[in-house]
Design an enzyme around this catalytic site. Structure first.
Site, short mmCIF file in Angstrom:
data_model
loop_
_atom_site.label_atom_id
_atom_site.label_comp_id
_atom_site.label_asym_id
_atom_site.label_seq_id
_atom_site.Cartn_x
_atom_site.Cartn_y
_atom_site.Cartn_z
CB SER A 295 -0.78 0.05 1.19
OG SER A 295 -0.22 0.30 2.21
CE LYS A 296 -0.99 6.37 -3.84
NZ LYS A 296 -2.00 7.52 -4.37
#
Ligand code: GLU
Length: 446
Positions: free
Chosen positions: A226-227
């Site tokens: 995930s970012k």
């Protein structure tokens, strides 16, 4: 052999999707020479803006992945979807049903939770595909082996809404048939869609492709990338200064089943080696340190002129970075590492008070710097060899350790303790700038 990459334009290309694209491309460009079809699954109007489509094509171009057919837009296939739907209705392989969630729940209450929903032909409402009650829908996934779903457990799936617009699994099945795709390589998150797509193909009398569902890519703690926890998209990797060659190399290795002792490959070499049958079933782990390391290798493999071109573009600098690139390339792993290392050559010394205190803080150190300045002023030709000869003579004469001479010079030139090689730095700065920087240190610290 015909393969396809069928991304939905969401505004960023997730690393997992990039690997799917890469594996398809490797198959296409490898010994089997598959035809690579690009299909943009743009049926969700909210996400499929032109900007997002452009973004997707840009990410593929940056990665250096070219395709042979397309980009086909899924929305351009609407007429084909409608024709296939009409055929199924005429053949009685599908029916219109008013049944909604409540009817499906009631059906389960009567027939048991394991039993797939079977509706009535109401002549209106959503279109459902008839699923047989016997047998199983089976496919042999190249990576995961045989996967069988008992037909009796599957609902008659809705393939089009009451307004006639088709649903995702139906569109994908029709598009894959139309494009005569022989091998579908896609993320494991699609594995549960496959039986429904197979039922559609079977109802249309088509031969299904071979499927290979690629294991997900996870982070080191086993979570989805995930970012928030580091890089998750191609765009981020690009902004972090990774080279496309290195990204393609690294993502190819993630689960491809290559021998672990070799890792540096050009895209063409990867294509020669890639074997679908060797792809691993276990989740792949994305380790950004390994990518960094590999990126450093790719960066050093580029000719200086090419690396310079990329660094000019990456930094947006309008000065000629060539000389600095030549002396920094051994010390950087990413394009983003360059400016922090080399920026002082153009912007003047950095301001690191701790470095100055440590190396230009005492009278002896200032005296050493002064001696170095005098010696440098006499160097006959300002090149690396002469500078090195002059300063090593001085080192011997003063009886100092290398750091005691070179660190004060370095801090005077760069303003900090990290820089490219000291002789190279002097050479690139040239005599005037080098001596001026040293003089400034002598005046302010002396
Ligand atoms: N459009 C889907 C996605 O972006 C892929 C569909 C497929 O490969 O079948 O996840």
């Amino acid at each position: 052999m015909r393969v396809r990459f069928a991304p939905s334009p969401t505004g960023q290309m997730h690393i997992g999707n990039a690997r799917t694209a890469i594996y398809n491309w490797l198959l296409a460009r490898g010994p089997e020479r598959a035809t690579f079809v690009l299909r943009v699954e743009d049926t969700d109007p909210e996400r499929s803006s032109e900007a997002n489509v452009a973004f997707l094509l840009d990410a593929l171009a940056w990665l250096g992945l070219d395709w042979d057919e397309g980009p086909i837009r899924q929305t351009d296939n609407t007429a084909r979807h409608q024709a296939a739907l009409a055929t199924l209705l005429v053949d009685g392989r599908a029916y219109r049903s008013r049944a909604g969630a409540a009817e499906v729940a009631a059906y389960r209450a009567t027939h048991g939770a394991e039993r797939g929903f079977r509706g009535e032909d109401d002549g209106e409402g959503a279109v459902r595909l008839r699923v047989p009650d016997t047998g199983a829908t089976t496919f042999t996934d190249v990576i995961r082996g045989e996967i069988a779903t008992p037909n009796v457990s599957m609902d008659d799936p809705v393939i089009a809404r009451a307004d006639g617009s088709v649903l995702y699994n139906f569109a994908v099945a029709v598009d894959d048939i139309d494009a005569q795709i022989t091998h579908v390589l896609r993320g494991e998150d699609h594995i549960s869609n496959t039986p429904r797509q197979l039922l559609v193909m079977e109802a249309l009398g088509a031969t299904p492709p071979v499927y290979a569902h690629l294991p997900l890519i996870r982070d080191e703690s086993g979570k989805k990338l995930s970012k928030r926890h580091g890089a998750a998209s191609v765009q981020q990797l690009r902004d972090l200064g990774y080279l496309p060659e290195a990204v393609v190399n690294y993502l190819s290795l993630l689960g491809a089943g290559f021998a672990a002792d070799e890792e540096f490959f050009t895209p063409q070499e990867l294509a020669q080696r890639f074997r679908l049958a060797a792809v691993s079933k276990s989740p792949a782990v994305f380790d950004e340190r390994k990518l960094r390391h590999l990126n450093g290798q790719h960066l050093r493999a580029l000719p200086v002129e090419e690396l310079t071109r990329r660094l000019q573009a990456f930094t947006g600098a309008d000065v000629d970075l060539g000389p600095a690139v030549a002396i920094c390339r051994e010390k950087i792993q990413t394009l983003a590492d360059f400016w922090p290392l080399a920026g002082f050559l153009y912007d003047g010394p950095a301001d690191d008070p701790a470095a100055a205190a440590k190396w230009l803080g005492s009278e002896e150190q200032i005296a050493t710097l002064r001696a170095a300045r005098d010696r440098l002023a006499q160097v006959p030709t300002w090149d690396v060899a002469s500078l090195e000869a002059a300063l090593s003579d001085l080192l011997d004469e003063l009886g100092l350790k290398p750091g005691q001479l070179y660190q004060p010079i370095r801090v005077a030139l760069a303003g900090r303790t990290v820089s490219p090689g000291i002789f190279e730095t002097l050479a690139v700065l040239g005599p005037e700038a080098s001596l001026a920087r040293i003089d400034r240190s002598l005046t302010t610290r002396g």
